[in-house]
Design a protein around this motif. Structure first.
Motif, mmCIF file in Angstrom:
data_model
loop_
_atom_site.group_PDB
_atom_site.id
_atom_site.type_symbol
_atom_site.label_atom_id
_atom_site.label_comp_id
_atom_site.label_asym_id
_atom_site.label_seq_id
_atom_site.Cartn_x
_atom_site.Cartn_y
_atom_site.Cartn_z
ATOM 1 N N CYS A 1 -20.986 -22.280 -32.173
ATOM 2 C CA CYS A 1 -20.076 -22.355 -31.044
ATOM 3 C C CYS A 1 -20.873 -22.330 -29.749
ATOM 4 N N ILE A 2 -20.176 -22.706 -28.657
ATOM 5 C CA ILE A 2 -20.837 -22.788 -27.358
ATOM 6 C C ILE A 2 -19.796 -22.507 -26.283
ATOM 7 N N THR A 3 -20.196 -21.759 -25.260
ATOM 8 C CA THR A 3 -19.287 -21.472 -24.163
ATOM 9 C C THR A 3 -19.077 -22.703 -23.286
ATOM 10 N N TRP A 4 -18.128 -22.604 -22.365
ATOM 11 C CA TRP A 4 -17.755 -23.745 -21.534
ATOM 12 C C TRP A 4 -18.930 -24.327 -20.757
ATOM 13 N N SER A 5 -19.854 -23.461 -20.347
ATOM 14 C CA SER A 5 -20.988 -23.914 -19.536
ATOM 15 C C SER A 5 -22.186 -24.306 -20.381
ATOM 16 N N GLY A 6 -22.149 -23.914 -21.647
ATOM 17 C CA GLY A 6 -23.310 -24.145 -22.499
ATOM 18 C C GLY A 6 -24.342 -23.040 -22.438
ATOM 19 N N ARG B 1 -9.247 -22.203 -25.653
ATOM 20 C CA ARG B 1 -8.994 -21.935 -24.223
ATOM 21 C C ARG B 1 -9.784 -20.716 -23.777
ATOM 22 N N GLY B 2 -10.164 -20.726 -22.522
ATOM 23 C CA GLY B 2 -10.862 -19.576 -21.972
ATOM 24 C C GLY B 2 -12.366 -19.732 -21.964
ATOM 25 N N GLY B 3 -12.851 -20.757 -22.670
ATOM 26 C CA GLY B 3 -14.272 -21.043 -22.565
ATOM 27 C C GLY B 3 -15.185 -20.203 -23.425
ATOM 28 N N TRP B 4 -14.626 -19.431 -24.339
ATOM 29 C CA TRP B 4 -15.460 -18.504 -25.122
ATOM 30 C C TRP B 4 -16.201 -19.186 -26.256
ATOM 31 N N CYS B 5 -17.143 -18.442 -26.817
ATOM 32 C CA CYS B 5 -17.888 -18.887 -27.993
ATOM 33 C C CYS B 5 -17.521 -17.956 -29.135
ATOM 34 N N MET B 6 -16.800 -18.501 -30.118
ATOM 35 C CA MET B 6 -16.359 -17.682 -31.240
ATOM 36 C C MET B 6 -16.478 -18.472 -32.523
ATOM 37 N N LEU B 7 -16.729 -17.800 -33.625
ATOM 38 C CA LEU B 7 -16.891 -18.476 -34.903
ATOM 39 C C LEU B 7 -15.719 -18.223 -35.845
ATOM 40 N N ARG B 8 -14.618 -17.726 -35.314
ATOM 41 C CA ARG B 8 -13.444 -17.450 -36.127
ATOM 42 C C ARG B 8 -12.451 -18.611 -35.982
ATOM 43 N N THR B 9 -12.027 -19.137 -37.097
ATOM 44 C CA THR B 9 -11.162 -20.322 -37.055
ATOM 45 C C THR B 9 -9.855 -20.045 -36.317
ATOM 46 N N TYR B 10 -9.300 -18.865 -36.491
ATOM 47 C CA TYR B 10 -7.966 -18.612 -35.974
ATOM 48 C C TYR B 10 -7.925 -18.480 -34.452
ATOM 49 N N ASP B 11 -9.090 -18.432 -33.816
ATOM 50 C CA ASP B 11 -9.128 -18.333 -32.346
ATOM 51 C C ASP B 11 -8.899 -19.682 -31.670
ATOM 52 N N TYR B 12 -9.067 -20.766 -32.406
ATOM 53 C CA TYR B 12 -9.126 -22.084 -31.800
ATOM 54 C C TYR B 12 -7.759 -22.730 -31.674
ATOM 55 N N ASN B 13 -7.591 -23.462 -30.576
ATOM 56 C CA ASN B 13 -6.295 -24.064 -30.238
ATOM 57 C C ASN B 13 -6.164 -25.508 -30.724
ATOM 58 N N TYR B 14 -7.254 -26.252 -30.720
ATOM 59 C CA TYR B 14 -7.201 -27.672 -31.072
ATOM 60 C C TYR B 14 -8.324 -28.005 -32.049
ATOM 61 N N TRP B 15 -8.009 -28.953 -32.940
ATOM 62 C CA TRP B 15 -8.944 -29.349 -33.988
ATOM 63 C C TRP B 15 -9.024 -30.858 -34.097
ATOM 64 N N GLY B 16 -10.229 -31.331 -34.464
ATOM 65 C CA GLY B 16 -10.373 -32.734 -34.800
ATOM 66 C C GLY B 16 -10.041 -32.978 -36.260
ATOM 67 N N GLN B 17 -10.174 -34.242 -36.670
ATOM 68 C CA GLN B 17 -9.843 -34.633 -38.035
ATOM 69 C C GLN B 17 -11.021 -34.496 -38.987
ATOM 70 N N GLY B 18 -12.209 -34.341 -38.458
ATOM 71 C CA GLY B 18 -13.365 -34.101 -39.292
ATOM 72 C C GLY B 18 -14.208 -35.330 -39.563
ATOM 73 N N THR B 19 -15.480 -35.080 -39.883
ATOM 74 C CA THR B 19 -16.402 -36.128 -40.300
ATOM 75 C C THR B 19 -17.199 -35.592 -41.494
ATOM 76 N N GLN B 20 -17.335 -36.410 -42.518
ATOM 77 C CA GLN B 20 -17.950 -35.965 -43.767
ATOM 78 C C GLN B 20 -19.467 -36.025 -43.673
ATOM 79 N N VAL B 21 -20.098 -34.941 -44.101
ATOM 80 C CA VAL B 21 -21.555 -34.876 -44.221
ATOM 81 C C VAL B 21 -21.879 -34.612 -45.686
ATOM 82 N N THR B 22 -22.689 -35.477 -46.266
ATOM 83 C CA THR B 22 -23.097 -35.331 -47.659
ATOM 84 C C THR B 22 -24.613 -35.353 -47.722
ATOM 85 N N VAL B 23 -25.176 -34.306 -48.300
ATOM 86 C CA VAL B 23 -26.632 -34.189 -48.409
ATOM 87 C C VAL B 23 -27.003 -34.262 -49.885
#
Length: 124
Positions: free
Chosen positions: A50-55, A100-122
């Motif tokens: 995660c990354i804050t609003w300013s980086g 919202r709020g610009g924070w850096c958090m790694l908990r899924t339930y904190d987030y307001n908006y999500w993308g559809q995803g991109t697959q990574v296969t190694v």
């Protein structure tokens, strides 16, 4: 309408690199903290970085620390994840998310908006 669109996923051999991008629209990008999450088949979605609003502040899951680098370009409304030294266990669908709020958090339930995803296969 808020949209987050991920790109850059694909198939790569172990030890290789990929750079994911997430382009945001419909929101004031520099008012949001951003995160990358991943979900492998049969597993729960987990926070990668995660990354804050300013980086100015970033955080990483232990499993990717030292290999992945998160960054953002607020002028381009874009979030990045540089992934190096990829391992087969990094295989998953990768999602970006905005909080919202610009924070850096790694908990899924904190987030307001999500993308559809991109697959990574190694491959091993």
């Amino acid at each position: 309408q808020v949209r987050l669109v991920e790109s850059g996923g694909g198939l790569v051999q172990a030890g290789g690199s990929l750079r994911l991008s997430c382009t945001a629209s419909g929101l004031t990008f520099d008012g949001y903290g951003m995160g990358w999450f991943r979900q492998a088949p049969g597993k729960e979605r987990e926070g990668v970085s995660c990354i804050t609003w300013s980086g100015a502040v970033t955080n990483y899951a232990v499993s990717v620390k030292g290999r992945f680098t998160i960054s953002r370009d607020n002028a381009k409304n874009t979030l990045y994840l540089q992934m190096n030294s990829l391992k087969p266990e990094d295989t998953a669908m990768y999602y970006c998310a905005a909080v919202r709020g610009g924070w850096c958090m790694l908990r899924t339930y904190d987030y307001n908006y999500w993308g559809q995803g991109t697959q990574v296969t190694v491959s091993s």
